[in-house]
Write an enzyme that holds these catalytic residues in place. Structure first.
Site, short mmCIF file in Angstrom:
data_model
loop_
_atom_site.label_atom_id
_atom_site.label_comp_id
_atom_site.label_asym_id
_atom_site.label_seq_id
_atom_site.Cartn_x
_atom_site.Cartn_y
_atom_site.Cartn_z
N TYR A 36 -47.97 24.15 -63.22
CA TYR A 36 -47.97 25.55 -62.60
C TYR A 36 -49.09 25.86 -61.66
O TYR A 36 -48.97 26.32 -60.62
CB TYR A 36 -48.12 26.47 -63.80
CG TYR A 36 -47.92 27.89 -63.66
CD1 TYR A 36 -47.14 28.62 -63.33
CD2 TYR A 36 -49.32 28.62 -63.37
CE1 TYR A 36 -47.14 30.16 -63.09
CE2 TYR A 36 -49.24 30.00 -63.17
CZ TYR A 36 -48.36 30.55 -62.84
OH TYR A 36 -48.31 31.91 -62.64
N LYS A 79 -49.11 26.50 -57.40
CA LYS A 79 -49.62 27.77 -56.94
C LYS A 79 -50.67 27.40 -55.95
O LYS A 79 -50.92 27.85 -54.74
CB LYS A 79 -50.12 28.48 -57.95
CG LYS A 79 -49.39 29.26 -58.97
CD LYS A 79 -48.42 30.34 -58.22
CE LYS A 79 -47.67 31.01 -59.36
NZ LYS A 79 -46.87 32.41 -58.78
#
Length: 224
Positions: free
Chosen positions: A122, A126
């Site tokens: 994750y 990002k």
């Protein structure tokens, strides 16, 4: 100013849209969506968009500024590949189309702890998105790095729900260098984004540079 909001049906994005509609500095809000939301306002344009074919509606991105709150979870997306498609692919494509159409400002929702070299999937996705948008040449780029977003979501996220319950206590312990990891109300983040883009509308001469905001900055921008 005309502002396009990505992720307009999400926890933060929906509050950004409502906030923008209340501001005199904003002439028009464009909120591309997959389905009708039921929200109606004279300043609001909600075109139905196939996010896999945004190129076919590139004219929508001819705005002054883009606020990107687009995001999902691996559980909701169904796989890491699909998560990346939404959080990285859609967000980057929208930012590219906006810049090509003349948008001068991009405000991007990211997360605390992101890095393109992170071992956490994750955070890595990002971080890769942040690196990509930094290279698009926006005169003004603002990236938000909030901790856990607090608020009432439409869908249930078990892990986040547990974190939200624990946050009032944890926030008291997250001091000094750990402060950026504090949980923060999505409404606070939305107010900060609305205030920031409206400040750009009033003071166009300040609309340059790249900004990175964490917990304390976001609260300040929100007026908290």
């Amino acid at each position: 100013m005309t502002v396009l909001v990505l992720g307009a049906t999400g926890l933060t994005g929906s509050q950004v849209v409502r906030g923008l509609l209340e501001r005199a500095e904003v002439r028009r809000v464009v909120a591309p969506v997959r389905r009708e939301t039921g929200l109606s306002h004279t300043k609001l344009d909600q075109p139905l968009v196939d996010f896999d074919a945004m190129d076919s509606q590139a004219e929508l991105f001819a705005v002054d500024a883009i606020i990107c709150c687009l995001g999902t979870t691996i559980k909701k997306a169904g796989s890491q590949e699909q998560f990346r498609k939404v959080d990285y692919g859609y967000s980057l494509k929208a930012a590219e189309l906006g810049r090509l159409a003349g948008a001068r400002a991009l405000i991007l929702m990211s997360a605390v702890g992101t890095s393109a070299t992170s071992s956490i999937f994750y955070n890595r996705v990002k971080g890769e998105l942040e690196e990509a948008v930094r290279g698009l040449g926006y005169p003004y780029l603002s990236i938000y790095h909030p901790g856990l977003l607090l608020g009432q979501r439409q869908e249930q996220r078990t892990a986040e729900a547990l974190g939200i319950k624990a946050m009032p206590l944890l926030n008291r312990l997250l001091l000094g260098p750990l402060e950026p990891y504090r949980g923060i109300e999505a409404a606070t983040v939305a107010r900060a984004m609305v205030n920031e883009v409206c400040e750009l509308a009033v003071n166009a001469d300040r609309a340059s540079g790249q900004q990175d905001w964490t917990h304390r900055d976001i609260c300040r921008l929100a007026g908290d």
